[in-house]
Design a protein around this motif. Sequence first.
Motif, PDB file in Angstrom:
ATOM      1  N   MET A   1       0.808  -1.110   0.044  1.00 32.89           N
ATOM      2  CA  MET A   1      -0.052   0.204  -0.034  1.00 32.89           C
ATOM      3  C   MET A   1       0.741   1.335  -0.039  1.00 32.89           C
ATOM      4  O   MET A   1       1.855   1.305   0.674  1.00 32.89           O
ATOM      5  CB  MET A   1      -1.078   0.093   1.204  1.00 32.89           C
ATOM      6  N   ARG A 104      -7.738  -4.557 -10.089  1.00 30.42           N
ATOM      7  CA  ARG A 104      -6.407  -4.608  -9.716  1.00 30.42           C
ATOM      8  C   ARG A 104      -5.673  -3.106  -9.708  1.00 30.42           C
ATOM      9  O   ARG A 104      -4.901  -2.880  -8.789  1.00 30.42           O
ATOM     10  CB  ARG A 104      -5.383  -5.560 -10.165  1.00 30.42           C
ATOM     11  N   PRO A 108      -5.881  -0.711  -5.063  1.00 22.44           N
ATOM     12  CA  PRO A 108      -5.188  -0.235  -4.069  1.00 22.44           C
ATOM     13  C   PRO A 108      -5.539   1.196  -3.695  1.00 22.44           C
ATOM     14  O   PRO A 108      -5.181   1.831  -2.806  1.00 22.44           O
ATOM     15  CB  PRO A 108      -3.828  -0.419  -5.047  1.00 22.44           C
ATOM     16  N   LYS A 109      -6.002   1.934  -4.887  1.00 25.84           N
ATOM     17  CA  LYS A 109      -6.239   3.517  -4.751  1.00 25.84           C
ATOM     18  C   LYS A 109      -7.418   3.695  -3.706  1.00 25.84           C
ATOM     19  O   LYS A 109      -7.602   4.630  -2.893  1.00 25.84           O
ATOM     20  CB  LYS A 109      -6.358   3.880  -5.933  1.00 25.84           C
ATOM     21  N   GLN A 112      -6.304   2.918  -0.428  1.00 25.54           N
ATOM     22  CA  GLN A 112      -5.650   3.942   0.375  1.00 25.54           C
ATOM     23  C   GLN A 112      -6.512   5.276   0.729  1.00 25.54           C
ATOM     24  O   GLN A 112      -6.273   5.691   1.694  1.00 25.54           O
ATOM     25  CB  GLN A 112      -4.524   4.582  -0.865  1.00 25.54           C
ATOM     26  N   THR A 147      -3.902 -10.491  -0.934  1.00 28.00           N
ATOM     27  CA  THR A 147      -3.092  -9.229  -0.639  1.00 28.00           C
ATOM     28  C   THR A 147      -3.976  -8.180  -0.169  1.00 28.00           C
ATOM     29  O   THR A 147      -3.658  -7.660   1.082  1.00 28.00           O
ATOM     30  CB  THR A 147      -2.329  -8.636  -1.704  1.00 28.00           C
ATOM     31  N   TYR A 148      -4.818  -7.855  -0.853  1.00 31.77           N
ATOM     32  CA  TYR A 148      -5.936  -6.878  -0.584  1.00 31.77           C
ATOM     33  C   TYR A 148      -6.659  -7.261   0.674  1.00 31.77           C
ATOM     34  O   TYR A 148      -6.996  -6.189   1.641  1.00 31.77           O
ATOM     35  CB  TYR A 148      -7.133  -6.614  -1.712  1.00 31.77           C
ATOM     36  N   ASN A 151      -4.499  -6.385   3.662  1.00 33.09           N
ATOM     37  CA  ASN A 151      -4.411  -5.281   3.805  1.00 33.09           C
ATOM     38  C   ASN A 151      -5.586  -4.361   4.580  1.00 33.09           C
ATOM     39  O   ASN A 151      -5.930  -3.609   5.466  1.00 33.09           O
ATOM     40  CB  ASN A 151      -4.190  -4.251   2.673  1.00 33.09           C
TER      41      ASN A 151
END
Length: 462
Positions: A1, A104, A108-109, A112, A147-148, A151
């Motif tokens: 991240m 994908r 992540p954005k 975040q 992975t996500y 997180n």
Amino acid sequence: MPQTPPFSAMFDSSGYNRNLYQSAEDSCGGLYYHDNNLLSGSLEALIQHLVPNVDYYPDRTYIFTFLLSSRLFMHPYELMAKVCHLCVEHQRLSDPNSDKNQIRKIAPKILQLLTEWTETFPYDFRDERMMRNLKDLAHRIASGEETYRKNVQQMIQCLIRKLAALSQYEEVLAKISSTSTDRLTVLKTKPQSIQRDIITVCSDPYTLAQQLTHIELERLNYIGPEEFVQAFVQKDPLDNDKSCYSERKKTRNLEAYVEWFNRLSYLVATEICMPVKKKHRARMIEYFIDVARECFNIGNFNSLMAIISGMNMSPVSRLKKTWAKVKTAKFDVLEHQMDPSSNFYNYRTALRGAAQRSLTAHSSREKIVIPFFSLLIKDIYFLNEGCANRLPNGHVNFEKFWELAKQVSEFMTWKQVECPFERDRKILQYLLTVPVFSEDEGLAAVPGQGTGSHVPSLLGFL
């Protein structure tokens, strides 16, 4: 991240650092720029500007500023619902046939953005509606990607820890308040029960200044940035929901800090007025002068001002024969530093020096900056009152909110400093729970005193 940069890096000298993150040039309708700075926009356009897409992530200064100021126009849970809707619909997160590569890129954005919200404004998520929307959107992001999922789990666990710490802090405050009230009741009925004063508990002014700094930093740490805005919430003329106003006006940690300032002022006055003999009162005055000087050296301006306020209360200042025995040169210097003339020019100069020292600090001690809180609130209040939230065309006046966010972000940097001094439980217990007279509770009636002047709440100017 992506790593979240520190608050001190968020705002440059002009207020809005647009280049901190890559930022797409916006042609989105409803936003108005001048010299590459966002000055105003419709509320809907500003919300859309908050939401990332495959090619765009909002500047962090914008995220902080909008999340801070948007609560003047709508409840955080309403904003979260809109953000979730835009993320799900525009990025097709609800479509099982959507392009996995696209998800994908965007996941992540979005994650975040949610992380920044939960880290910076965690108290918003005490609302079940906020937490429900957060978990729903996070689940959509995390589905199918290990992975996500990790997180998301890490983000939510961190948020839950922060909220649990807040609940524990509130319980401690309630317990301290109850203990202090009980002891004051005993003191009123049995004045002879007083066997100690502050000097018998802590004879070293330097140590007391350190323990005061512990209390200041702990209480500062629990103030959410949104409380500065919520303290001044007024009904938005374009908002028809009357219930929204009272629901948004949550400032409990800010108020607890204000109460601490008032308590410290009255503690100083009580400790000075309690001794029967003039030489003992003079010794107590000189002791607190030394404590105040050490607070100044540390960068603890709030305790410094509370001590000066206590020493300037009428029951203390009228002790002419006692003051005649005091060497007042050091006190005169401190009063000069906190002189309110020219809008506290001397203090503001000292504060800038402490802030600069903090930026170049080589030790934790040099990082300490504890502002005179009343003046900080007053500055934010007048900034809020001096500029309209909306422009005549109905746009949100974002130029005003850049400046508001700049002031609050500086405070955010200061409140995150860890206290480097060793805690002394005995001294802290005394400072927080010893019976303290206010004017209403008999400060004027302690040995040899006349009537006292009331010290107003720090929010008294509102």
